[in-house]
Design a protein around this motif. Structure first.
Motif, PDB file in Angstrom:
ATOM      1  N   LYS A   1       0.823  -1.210   0.000  1.00 27.34           N
ATOM      2  CA  LYS A   1       0.000   0.000   0.000  1.00 27.34           C
ATOM      3  C   LYS A   1       0.856   1.259   0.000  1.00 27.34           C
ATOM      4  N   LYS A   2       2.040   1.168   0.585  1.00 32.27           N
ATOM      5  CA  LYS A   2       2.964   2.295   0.613  1.00 32.27           C
ATOM      6  C   LYS A   2       4.337   1.828   0.132  1.00 32.27           C
ATOM      7  N   VAL A   3       5.007   2.670  -0.639  1.00 36.01           N
ATOM      8  CA  VAL A   3       6.346   2.358  -1.122  1.00 36.01           C
ATOM      9  C   VAL A   3       7.243   3.581  -0.949  1.00 36.01           C
ATOM     10  N   TRP A   4       8.551   3.344  -0.904  1.00 35.51           N
ATOM     11  CA  TRP A   4       9.495   4.455  -0.771  1.00 35.51           C
ATOM     12  C   TRP A   4      10.827   4.097  -1.410  1.00 35.51           C
ATOM     13  N   LEU A   5      11.610   5.130  -1.686  1.00 32.45           N
ATOM     14  CA  LEU A   5      12.989   4.943  -2.128  1.00 32.45           C
ATOM     15  C   LEU A   5      13.827   6.107  -1.611  1.00 32.45           C
ATOM     16  N   LEU A   6      15.101   5.843  -1.413  1.00 29.99           N
ATOM     17  CA  LEU A   6      16.047   6.859  -0.958  1.00 29.99           C
ATOM     18  C   LEU A   6      17.267   6.791  -1.859  1.00 29.99           C
ATOM     19  N   ALA A   7      17.611   7.923  -2.498  1.00 33.19           N
ATOM     20  CA  ALA A   7      18.732   7.963  -3.439  1.00 33.19           C
ATOM     21  C   ALA A   7      19.735   9.025  -3.023  1.00 33.19           C
ATOM     22  N   ARG A   8      21.004   8.714  -3.193  1.00 29.77           N
ATOM     23  CA  ARG A   8      22.061   9.666  -2.867  1.00 29.77           C
ATOM     24  C   ARG A   8      22.266  10.629  -4.030  1.00 29.77           C
ATOM     25  N   LEU A   9      22.261  11.940  -3.730  1.00 29.75           N
ATOM     26  CA  LEU A   9      22.522  12.939  -4.759  1.00 29.75           C
ATOM     27  C   LEU A   9      24.001  12.887  -5.144  1.00 29.75           C
ATOM     28  N   PRO A  10      24.313  13.158  -6.413  1.00 30.46           N
ATOM     29  CA  PRO A  10      25.707  13.050  -6.879  1.00 30.46           C
ATOM     30  C   PRO A  10      26.674  14.000  -6.180  1.00 30.46           C
ATOM     31  N   ARG A  11      26.208  15.190  -5.783  1.00 36.68           N
ATOM     32  CA  ARG A  11      27.107  16.200  -5.228  1.00 36.68           C
ATOM     33  C   ARG A  11      27.135  16.143  -3.705  1.00 36.68           C
ATOM     34  N   GLU A  12      28.331  16.280  -3.128  1.00 30.74           N
ATOM     35  CA  GLU A  12      28.485  16.414  -1.677  1.00 30.74           C
ATOM     36  C   GLU A  12      28.859  17.854  -1.340  1.00 30.74           C
ATOM     37  N   TYR A  13      28.580  18.241  -0.076  1.00 27.70           N
ATOM     38  CA  TYR A  13      28.880  19.590   0.395  1.00 27.70           C
ATOM     39  C   TYR A  13      29.815  19.510   1.593  1.00 27.70           C
ATOM     40  N   ILE A  14      30.679  20.495   1.720  1.00 26.32           N
ATOM     41  CA  ILE A  14      31.493  20.649   2.926  1.00 26.32           C
ATOM     42  C   ILE A  14      30.886  21.803   3.710  1.00 26.32           C
ATOM     43  N   ILE A  15      30.251  21.466   4.828  1.00 33.81           N
ATOM     44  CA  ILE A  15      29.565  22.455   5.655  1.00 33.81           C
ATOM     45  C   ILE A  15      30.118  22.374   7.065  1.00 33.81           C
ATOM     46  N   ALA A  16      30.546  23.503   7.581  1.00 32.67           N
ATOM     47  CA  ALA A  16      31.108  23.566   8.935  1.00 32.67           C
ATOM     48  C   ALA A  16      32.212  22.524   9.116  1.00 32.67           C
ATOM     49  N   GLY A  17      33.006  22.324   8.062  1.00 32.46           N
ATOM     50  CA  GLY A  17      34.126  21.403   8.147  1.00 32.46           C
ATOM     51  C   GLY A  17      33.772  19.938   8.015  1.00 32.46           C
ATOM     52  N   GLU A  18      32.516  19.621   7.714  1.00 33.58           N
ATOM     53  CA  GLU A  18      32.093  18.234   7.610  1.00 33.58           C
ATOM     54  C   GLU A  18      31.496  17.959   6.244  1.00 33.58           C
ATOM     55  N   ARG A  19      31.588  16.684   5.823  1.00 33.04           N
ATOM     56  CA  ARG A  19      30.979  16.288   4.565  1.00 33.04           C
ATOM     57  C   ARG A  19      29.490  16.020   4.780  1.00 33.04           C
ATOM     58  N   ILE A  20      28.665  16.712   4.030  1.00 38.22           N
ATOM     59  CA  ILE A  20      27.221  16.531   4.093  1.00 38.22           C
ATOM     60  C   ILE A  20      26.762  15.973   2.755  1.00 38.22           C
ATOM     61  N   SER A  21      26.133  14.830   2.780  1.00 36.21           N
ATOM     62  CA  SER A  21      25.696  14.166   1.550  1.00 36.21           C
ATOM     63  C   SER A  21      24.175  14.236   1.444  1.00 36.21           C
ATOM     64  N   PRO A  22      23.645  15.039   0.524  1.00 33.24           N
ATOM     65  CA  PRO A  22      22.189  15.135   0.389  1.00 33.24           C
ATOM     66  C   PRO A  22      21.588  13.877  -0.251  1.00 33.24           C
ATOM     67  N   TYR A  23      20.395  13.550   0.190  1.00 28.56           N
ATOM     68  CA  TYR A  23      19.649  12.430  -0.369  1.00 28.56           C
ATOM     69  C   TYR A  23      18.292  12.917  -0.851  1.00 28.56           C
ATOM     70  N   LEU A  24      17.728  12.175  -1.804  1.00 28.41           N
ATOM     71  CA  LEU A  24      16.363  12.426  -2.226  1.00 28.41           C
ATOM     72  C   LEU A  24      15.505  11.245  -1.793  1.00 28.41           C
ATOM     73  N   VAL A  25      14.387  11.535  -1.151  1.00 27.49           N
ATOM     74  CA  VAL A  25      13.468  10.482  -0.727  1.00 27.49           C
ATOM     75  C   VAL A  25      12.146  10.664  -1.462  1.00 27.49           C
ATOM     76  N   PHE A  26      11.607   9.555  -1.945  1.00 28.11           N
ATOM     77  CA  PHE A  26      10.365   9.544  -2.711  1.00 28.11           C
ATOM     78  C   PHE A  26       9.445   8.531  -2.044  1.00 28.11           C
ATOM     79  N   SER A  27       8.236   8.957  -1.664  1.00 27.05           N
ATOM     80  CA  SER A  27       7.273   8.020  -1.093  1.00 27.05           C
ATOM     81  C   SER A  27       5.949   8.143  -1.830  1.00 27.05           C
ATOM     82  N   ASN A  28       5.227   7.039  -1.876  1.00 28.12           N
ATOM     83  CA  ASN A  28       3.979   6.996  -2.633  1.00 28.12           C
ATOM     84  C   ASN A  28       3.036   6.000  -1.974  1.00 28.12           C
TER      85      ASN A  28
END
Length: 310
Positions: A109-136
């Motif tokens: 009845k419910k589905v989801w996916l989580l994907a890693r975005l290609p680009r990473e960010y350096i924020i406050a000295g740390e690596r931050i990796s954005p993800y995209l989440v899709f739910s339906n």
């Protein structure tokens, strides 16, 4: 089924419920669809009464793989297939997108996916990796939701904060012109870079905000309150959870050099919210577990408000 998970895959780190198929590396969309058990279609069929009379204005959403009825919806309902969700993500993120987890809840009845975005960010000295989440949802109970969530690579916890000016999520109902709505979602999510820039400024402000041990104790007690009429077992459970959150603040190896500040506290709460095993493994908890990457987790939001109000 435990955690209400029907099928899923995950990369490397096993979820608390221990279900699903573990893979060593994030797969492509074709492999992810199969590994997640989402390689089926939703077929709309007419609805009949017990006297073989067609019910006008309604259709049944039926899973092609096993003929399971996922829900009864109005004839205005437009299906967003699982393969379309992966196709949307592939097109939005471009070549090189990799899927970290995906699956089915509540028997499809419910589905989801989580994907890693290609680009990473350096924020406050740390690596931050954005993800995209899709739910339906396929039962007519909810909308399609798409969002961008930042994850610290070092400990893999989500850090969504209440940044009012940054657009990082999109929701659409299953009616009207779905193609146009998906295009609007893509346009909105391309603004995610603005969110990441705003997040960097916010992280710096939190890092500069010092907090004392007394404040840490006070905040944890406010986040995990003890009810006046709590039983002895409930009291022990709350004490255990408080100790867990406190250890994540003081003892987490990746936070040792951060300093005693609001940024460290938010990270500890975020780590607790995303990895601490619940007291009760209910279906609602599971929905919150997967929903938190879309709308933010109430516990993290409350922690953020506490430190901002100090």
């Amino acid at each position: 089924m435990a955690a209400n998970v029907e099928t899923m895959f995950y990369v490397r780190e096993k979820p608390w419920h221990g279900l699903g198929t573990m893979v060593a590396e994030a797969p492509t969309s074709t492999a992810a669809l199969r590994l997640a058990g989402l390689d089926w279609m939703v077929v709309q069929e007419p609805v009949y009464t017990g006297y073989n009379e067609m019910v006008k204005g309604y259709k049944a959403n039926v899973r092609s793989s096993d003929r399971k009825v996922l829900g009864v919806v109005s004839d205005r309902y437009k299906v967003v297939q699982n393969v379309d969700a992966f196709g949307f993500t592939d097109e939005l993120l471009g070549k090189g997108v990799r899927y970290e987890t995906a699956g089915s809840l509540q028997e499809g009845k419910k589905v989801w996916l989580l994907a890693r975005l290609p680009r990473e960010y350096i924020i406050a000295g740390e690596r931050i990796s954005p993800y995209l989440v899709f739910s339906n949802t396929h039962d007519g109970s909810g909308s399609v939701k798409v969002a961008v969530t930042p994850v610290r690579v070092v400990c893999n916890n989500t850090l969504n904060l209440a940044l009012d000016t940054a657009k990082r999520s999109f929701s659409m109902i299953h009616t009207g012109n779905i193609h146009d709505k998906i295009q609007e979602a893509k346009d909105t999510l391309f603004m995610a870079e603005r969110y990441m820039d705003s997040l960097g400024i916010e992280f710096e402000q939190l890092r500069r905000q010092k907090i004392t041990d007394a404040q840490v104790k006070e905040y944890i007690e406010l986040l995990l309150p003890m009810e006046k009429d709590a039983t002895s077992i409930q009291s022990k459970n709350i004490i255990r959870l408080r100790k867990d959150m406190e250890q994540r603040y003081y003892d987490a190896p990746d936070l040792q050099k951060v300093g005693n500040n609001a940024y460290r506290f938010i990270n500890a709460v975020s780590d607790f919210a995303t990895h601490s095993e619940p007291l009760r493994r209910t279906a609602n908890y599971n929905e919150n577990l997967f929903g938190r990457t879309i709308d933010g987790n109430p516990l993290i939001d409350k922690a953020y408000q506490l430190v901002k109000a100090a």
